[in-house]
Design a protein around this motif. Structure first.
Motif, short mmCIF file in Angstrom:
data_model
loop_
_atom_site.label_atom_id
_atom_site.label_comp_id
_atom_site.label_asym_id
_atom_site.label_seq_id
_atom_site.Cartn_x
_atom_site.Cartn_y
_atom_site.Cartn_z
N ALA A 203 1.32 -1.36 -0.37
CA ALA A 203 -0.19 -0.47 -0.01
C ALA A 203 0.94 1.56 0.18
O ALA A 203 0.53 2.43 -0.90
N HIS A 204 1.80 1.76 1.43
CA HIS A 204 3.07 2.80 0.92
C HIS A 204 3.55 2.12 -0.65
O HIS A 204 3.90 3.58 -0.69
N GLN A 205 4.16 1.44 -1.06
CA GLN A 205 4.67 2.21 -1.99
C GLN A 205 3.47 2.32 -3.24
O GLN A 205 3.54 2.99 -4.27
N ALA A 206 2.33 1.92 -3.23
CA ALA A 206 1.26 2.40 -4.53
C ALA A 206 1.66 3.80 -4.11
O ALA A 206 1.28 4.73 -4.90
N ILE B 289 2.81 7.20 -7.32
CA ILE B 289 2.05 8.26 -7.89
C ILE B 289 2.14 9.80 -6.58
O ILE B 289 1.66 10.60 -7.25
N GLU B 290 2.97 9.87 -5.91
CA GLU B 290 2.77 10.88 -4.84
C GLU B 290 3.40 11.90 -5.66
O GLU B 290 2.57 13.55 -5.03
N ASN B 291 4.08 11.78 -6.61
CA ASN B 291 4.64 13.06 -7.30
C ASN B 291 3.85 13.76 -8.15
O ASN B 291 4.05 15.21 -7.66
N HIS C 247 4.47 13.74 -0.57
CA HIS C 247 5.48 12.94 -0.17
C HIS C 247 5.18 12.04 1.12
O HIS C 247 5.02 12.54 2.33
N PHE C 248 5.36 10.56 0.74
CA PHE C 248 4.53 10.16 2.13
C PHE C 248 5.97 9.45 2.72
O PHE C 248 7.25 9.06 2.71
N GLU C 249 6.28 9.63 3.70
CA GLU C 249 7.49 9.77 5.10
C GLU C 249 7.06 8.06 5.38
O GLU C 249 8.22 7.49 5.40
N LYS C 250 6.06 7.81 6.17
CA LYS C 250 6.25 6.32 6.79
C LYS C 250 4.41 5.91 7.43
O LYS C 250 3.95 6.76 6.58
N ALA C 251 4.88 4.51 7.08
CA ALA C 251 3.39 4.06 7.05
C ALA C 251 3.75 3.59 8.52
O ALA C 251 4.69 2.38 8.72
N TRP C 252 1.93 3.21 9.66
CA TRP C 252 2.53 2.39 10.54
C TRP C 252 1.02 1.93 11.24
O TRP C 252 -0.01 2.13 10.27
N ALA C 253 0.80 0.22 10.86
CA ALA C 253 -0.49 -0.32 11.75
C ALA C 253 -0.55 -0.77 12.67
O ALA C 253 -0.02 -1.61 12.94
N GLY C 254 -1.54 -0.99 13.14
CA GLY C 254 -2.16 -2.08 14.41
C GLY C 254 -2.59 -2.82 13.99
O GLY C 254 -4.26 -2.68 13.26
N PRO C 255 -2.69 -4.08 13.38
CA PRO C 255 -3.72 -4.89 12.44
C PRO C 255 -4.58 -5.76 12.95
O PRO C 255 -5.71 -5.89 12.49
N ALA C 256 -4.87 -6.09 14.76
CA ALA C 256 -6.30 -5.84 15.54
C ALA C 256 -6.65 -4.53 15.25
O ALA C 256 -8.03 -5.26 15.09
N HIS D 172 -4.16 9.15 -1.63
CA HIS D 172 -4.78 7.43 -1.54
C HIS D 172 -5.48 6.98 -1.66
O HIS D 172 -6.45 5.62 -1.95
N GLU D 173 -6.46 7.84 -2.76
CA GLU D 173 -7.63 7.44 -3.56
C GLU D 173 -7.36 6.85 -4.47
O GLU D 173 -7.54 5.78 -4.73
N ARG D 174 -6.74 7.63 -5.40
CA ARG D 174 -6.07 6.55 -6.92
C ARG D 174 -5.59 5.64 -6.30
O ARG D 174 -5.20 4.99 -7.17
N ALA D 175 -4.40 5.15 -5.63
CA ALA D 175 -3.52 4.27 -4.93
C ALA D 175 -4.98 2.89 -4.63
O ALA D 175 -3.63 2.07 -3.99
N GLY D 176 -6.27 3.31 -4.40
CA GLY D 176 -6.70 2.17 -4.00
C GLY D 176 -7.30 2.29 -2.25
O GLY D 176 -7.93 1.55 -1.48
N HIS D 177 -6.53 2.60 -1.89
CA HIS D 177 -7.29 2.75 -0.03
C HIS D 177 -6.98 4.35 0.16
O HIS D 177 -6.48 4.85 1.12
N PRO D 178 -8.57 4.85 0.59
CA PRO D 178 -8.92 6.05 1.05
C PRO D 178 -8.09 6.33 2.22
O PRO D 178 -9.03 5.76 2.85
N ALA D 179 -8.09 7.55 2.49
CA ALA D 179 -8.34 8.21 4.04
C ALA D 179 -9.47 8.84 4.95
O ALA D 179 -10.17 9.13 4.07
N ASP D 180 -9.36 7.56 6.38
CA ASP D 180 -10.72 8.19 6.66
C ASP D 180 -10.79 9.55 7.31
O ASP D 180 -11.56 10.14 7.66
N GLU D 181 -9.41 9.67 7.38
CA GLU D 181 -9.21 10.79 8.73
C GLU D 181 -7.33 11.40 8.08
O GLU D 181 -6.74 10.63 7.63
N VAL D 182 -7.54 12.55 7.95
CA VAL D 182 -5.88 13.71 7.43
C VAL D 182 -5.99 14.56 8.71
O VAL D 182 -6.81 15.71 8.17
N HIS D 183 -5.05 14.78 9.88
CA HIS D 183 -4.86 16.11 10.37
C HIS D 183 -3.54 16.48 9.93
O HIS D 183 -2.84 16.16 9.58
N PRO D 184 -3.36 17.40 10.01
CA PRO D 184 -2.76 18.55 9.59
C PRO D 184 -1.22 18.67 10.51
O PRO D 184 -2.25 17.93 12.69
#
Length: 82
Positions: free
Chosen positions: A22-25, A29-31, A36-45, A65-77
């Motif tokens: 997902a991060h690679q997707a 296209i980020e450019n 620029h996506f720096e890092k991603a973290w996940a809590g599988p549970a 995120h929408e174009r990559a196929g996993h829309p974000a539910d929230e975006v916070h500055p």
């Protein structure tokens, strides 16, 4: 550029490989949106995924995120960071 933390819900059971794909997707296209996506973290549970990015706007983050196929539910500055 501003920093943003976005949140995805409902990804229960996500694996390290799925997170990396997902991060690679996003990186592929980020450019096109000036992001620029720096890092991603996940809590599988919990099914929660967090992504840290630099971007011109929250809308730019959402578009990638929408174009990559996993829309974000929230975006916070992130106005302050140490």
């Amino acid at each position: 550029m501003s920093r943003f933390m976005d949140v995805h819900h409902g990804m229960t059971g996500i694996t390290a490989d799925q997170l990396a794909r997902a991060h690679q997707a996003d990186l592929a296209i980020e450019n096109e949106e000036g992001v620029h996506f720096e890092k991603a973290w996940a809590g599988p549970a919990s099914g929660t995924v967090y992504c840290l990015s630099q971007a011109p706007s929250a809308d730019a983050v959402r578009r990638v995120h929408e174009r990559a196929g996993h829309p974000a539910d929230e975006v916070h500055p992130i106005p302050l960071m140490v």
